[in-house]
Design an enzyme around this catalytic site. Structure first.
Site, PDB file in Angstrom:
ATOM      1  N   CYS A  11      -0.333   6.785  -2.594  1.00 39.16           N
ATOM      2  CA  CYS A  11      -1.025   5.519  -2.332  1.00 39.16           C
ATOM      3  C   CYS A  11      -1.014   5.162  -0.849  1.00 39.16           C
ATOM      4  O   CYS A  11      -2.030   4.733  -0.294  1.00 39.16           O
ATOM      5  CB  CYS A  11      -0.368   4.383  -3.111  1.00 39.16           C
ATOM      6  SG  CYS A  11      -0.174   4.670  -4.879  1.00 39.16           S
ATOM      7  N   ASP A  12       0.138   5.318  -0.207  1.00 38.56           N
ATOM      8  CA  ASP A  12       0.337   4.748   1.119  1.00 38.56           C
ATOM      9  C   ASP A  12       0.543   5.754   2.242  1.00 38.56           C
ATOM     10  O   ASP A  12       0.632   5.371   3.413  1.00 38.56           O
ATOM     11  CB  ASP A  12       1.541   3.795   1.088  1.00 38.56           C
ATOM     12  CG  ASP A  12       1.344   2.649   0.102  1.00 38.56           C
ATOM     13  OD1 ASP A  12       0.199   2.199  -0.038  1.00 38.56           O
ATOM     14  OD2 ASP A  12       2.326   2.221  -0.526  1.00 38.56           O
TER      15      ASP A  12
ATOM     16  N   CYS B 298       5.173   4.961  -3.394  1.00 35.72           N
ATOM     17  CA  CYS B 298       4.035   5.813  -3.765  1.00 35.72           C
ATOM     18  C   CYS B 298       3.450   6.475  -2.525  1.00 35.72           C
ATOM     19  O   CYS B 298       2.674   5.863  -1.787  1.00 35.72           O
ATOM     20  CB  CYS B 298       2.966   4.995  -4.484  1.00 35.72           C
ATOM     21  SG  CYS B 298       1.537   5.990  -4.998  1.00 35.72           S
TER      22      CYS B 298
END
Length: 313
Positions: free
Chosen positions: A139-140, A136
């Site tokens: 997300c990261d 992701c």
């Protein structure tokens, strides 16, 4: 087979499932939640979460899910270990089999079983999960500002994530096993014209390396051909963008699914093709796959559950 009756059954323990449990338990609906194959959901394999509201200093994915679980338990939700292995949604009350040995009858079913990211199958992926490997970028990606990353995939989603990473990282390698992308032409043009993105065609990943954290990858170009070339590439992050598989196998004979297996819901709701069956979180979301979005749909599913039960009483 053991049997049990409940008013509300929730399958899945990610942000969607726990949020649905919080809201339905506060409405005195006494929900039963089964945690599923991955208690806590995909966030439990994420080391740090910085984009979920309410955690200004960030929080580990595991801790955040424990917080949500504790909140659901506080209001009276019953949280159990177990995996849904079969179901019968042909008539009410709906029946769900847990671990092949217990049958739950329920007036309402909230499906929050999530979606599983597809990986290459390398043993190194598990080794560096959360310390270099991610499925992701949204997300990261923040953790790789001004660093060098690689992303595997050649579709529109992979291009979108490569462009997102290019806004953060100093260099992005896009690893594509074929000699062309599957993405739409406009997405290809954006990637190919971006100064920070380098596309590696006909390239496969052989493995990853690093001591405590990911330090690089082993790759091969033109595998199996006369001009096959193996090479190492120093990278700080390795992202997978080869798709997600929704956990919907036991529902496919009853619910309307899209071409990739995600549950179809009525626009703006969590209602499925069967009254009293709701779908929340990644299991019905092929586009965003964010914890805050999943939690929001868990809330919607719970409110719709309460309204549905009031309408049939």
């Amino acid at each position: 087979m053991n049997k049990e009756k409940t008013k509300v059954l929730i399958l899945g323990s990610g942000p969607a499932g726990y949020t649905a449990a919080i809201y339905t338990s506060r409405a005195n609906l006494n929900p039963i939640l089964y945690e599923g194959i991955q208690p806590g959901g995909q966030l439990t394999i994420t080391t740090e979460v910085e984009n979920f509201p309410g955690y200004p200093a960030g929080v580990t994915g595991t801790q955040m899910m424990e917080d949500l679980k504790e909140q659901a338990l506080r209001f009276g939700a019953e949280v159990r270990r177990g995996i849904a292995t079969a179901c019968d949604l042909s008539k009410q009350p709906y029946k769900v089999t847990i671990d092949g040995e217990k049958e739950i009858e329920t007036d309402v079913l909230i499906i929050a079983t999530g979606a599983t990211a597809k990986y290459l199958g390398l043993k190194d992926e598990a080794k560096y999960m959360g310390v270099g490997v991610s499925a992701c970028a949204t997300c990261d990606g923040f953790f790789y500002r001004k660093k060098t990353v690689a992303i595997v995939g050649g579709g529109d989603s992979a291009c979108e994530e490569a462009l997102y990473l290019a806004g953060l990282a100093s260099k992005v390698y896009m690893v594509i096993r074929k000699d062309c992308m599957r993405a739409s032409q406009i997405m290809q043009d954006r990637v190919l014209n971006h100064p920070k993105i380098e596309v590696l065609y006909k390239t496969n990943t052989l493995g990853l390396y690093g001591e405590e954290f990911l330090e690089g990858g082993h790759f091969v170009r033109n595998q199996g051909e006369a001009d096959e070339e193996k090479f190492d590439l120093p990278i700080d992050g390795f992202f997978l963008a080869i798709g997600h598989k929704p956990n919907t196998n036991i529902f496919k004979n009853y619910l309307d699914l899209d071409e990739n297996g995600f549950i179809k819901t009525l626009w703006g709701t969590t209602r499925t093709s069967i009254p009293g069956v709701f779908a929340a979180g990644d299991v019905a979301d092929p586009n965003y796959r964010q914890a805050i979005v999943a939690a929001g749909t868990g809330c919607i599913a719970a409110i719709e559950t309460e309204r549905y039960l009031n309408s049939i009483e």
